[in-house]
Design an enzyme around this catalytic site. Sequence first.
Site, PDB file in Angstrom:
ATOM      1  N   THR A 108      -0.677   7.610  -1.178  1.00 17.87           N
ATOM      2  CA  THR A 108      -1.942   7.565  -1.940  1.00 17.87           C
ATOM      3  C   THR A 108      -2.905   6.509  -1.413  1.00 17.87           C
ATOM      4  OG1 THR A 108      -1.102   5.883  -3.460  1.00 17.87           O
ATOM      5  CG2 THR A 108      -0.653   8.200  -4.033  1.00 17.87           C
ATOM      6  N   ASP A 144       3.919  -5.961  10.055  1.00 18.07           N
ATOM      7  CA  ASP A 144       4.984  -5.649  11.025  1.00 18.07           C
ATOM      8  C   ASP A 144       4.854  -6.501  12.282  1.00 18.07           C
ATOM      9  OD1 ASP A 144       6.330  -3.814   9.492  1.00 18.07           O
ATOM     10  OD2 ASP A 144       5.211  -2.090  10.262  1.00 18.07           O
ATOM     11  N   ARG A 162       0.857  -1.169   0.000  1.00 17.93           N
ATOM     12  CA  ARG A 162       0.000   0.000   0.000  1.00 17.93           C
ATOM     13  C   ARG A 162       0.895   1.220   0.000  1.00 17.93           C
ATOM     14  NH1 ARG A 162      -4.495   1.427   4.430  1.00 17.93           N
ATOM     15  NH2 ARG A 162      -2.677   1.992   5.655  1.00 17.93           N
ATOM     16  N   ASP A 218      -0.319  -2.637  12.487  1.00 17.22           N
ATOM     17  CA  ASP A 218       0.174  -3.083  11.180  1.00 17.22           C
ATOM     18  C   ASP A 218       0.408  -4.598  11.227  1.00 17.22           C
ATOM     19  OD1 ASP A 218       2.069  -3.801   9.058  1.00 17.22           O
ATOM     20  OD2 ASP A 218       2.030  -1.660   8.637  1.00 17.22           O
TER      21      ASP A 218
END
Length: 210
Positions: A109, A204, A105, A201
């Site tokens: 944006t 992660d 990702r 996340d």
Amino acid sequence: MSRDVHVIDHPLVQHKLTLMRRKDTSTKSFRELVQELSALLAYEITRDMPMQEIDIETPLEKMKSRVIDGKKVVLASILRAGNGFLDGMLQVIPGARVGHIGLYRDPATLQAVEYYFKMPHDMHERDVIVLDPMLATGNSAVSAVDRIKKTGPRSIRFVCLVTCPEGLKTFHDAHPDVPVYTPAVDRGLNDHGYIVPGLGDAGDRIFGTK
Ligand SMILES: O=P(O)(O)OC[C@H]1O[C@H](OP(=O)(O)OP(=O)(O)O)[C@H](O)[C@@H]1O
Ligand SMILES: O=c1cc[nH]c(=O)[nH]1
Ligand SMILES: [Mg+2]
């Protein structure tokens, strides 16, 4: 819940997801939990999979009995975090083939950028389960399913750990025919496109990269 969203409310699933959400859960525990959870999710996702009758013999007599054709199932992992689901799912569907879609990702944006795509052959006779723990804006999921549809599979399902109303809308506006299986539909997205309250996340936390 509108559209085709299956919320998996089983107590074992919800219990493990709660442990994963906690910020002080270690990488080791997070990884173990995602593996345990994915085996439980596989159970729900395959509930209505097509079956076939085969001839077998018990110690007493012959009979016809039903089997799921695991060789026709494709687990399509969206890299990286989707890989966290693979071990647990493969324990339950050991005959499954595995495909990979590399997407990240773009943090500015929030659009998905593809860097890798590899699926098994003969996709037209296969049932695909797309794996990604997070369906946030929905851009990665839409892009992955766009790409998988071009291979012409028999069916597609999407499974995640956490999603939100915005992501589900974006996904089902693009792919109304693809059911989503998830234990949690959270409140929404923050300014950085992260699910809140979420679990942070996922990549992660699985790989210990932050
Ligand atoms: O719904 P979206 O807004 O598209 O966000 C969800 C995506 O973001 C995360 O991956 P990320 O891009 O962080 O890559 P990674 O798995 O390599 O960490 C997650 O695993 C999804 O693929
Ligand atoms: O909440 C989110 C959003 C995108 N990716 C993640 O891993 N978590
Ligand atoms: Mg990703």
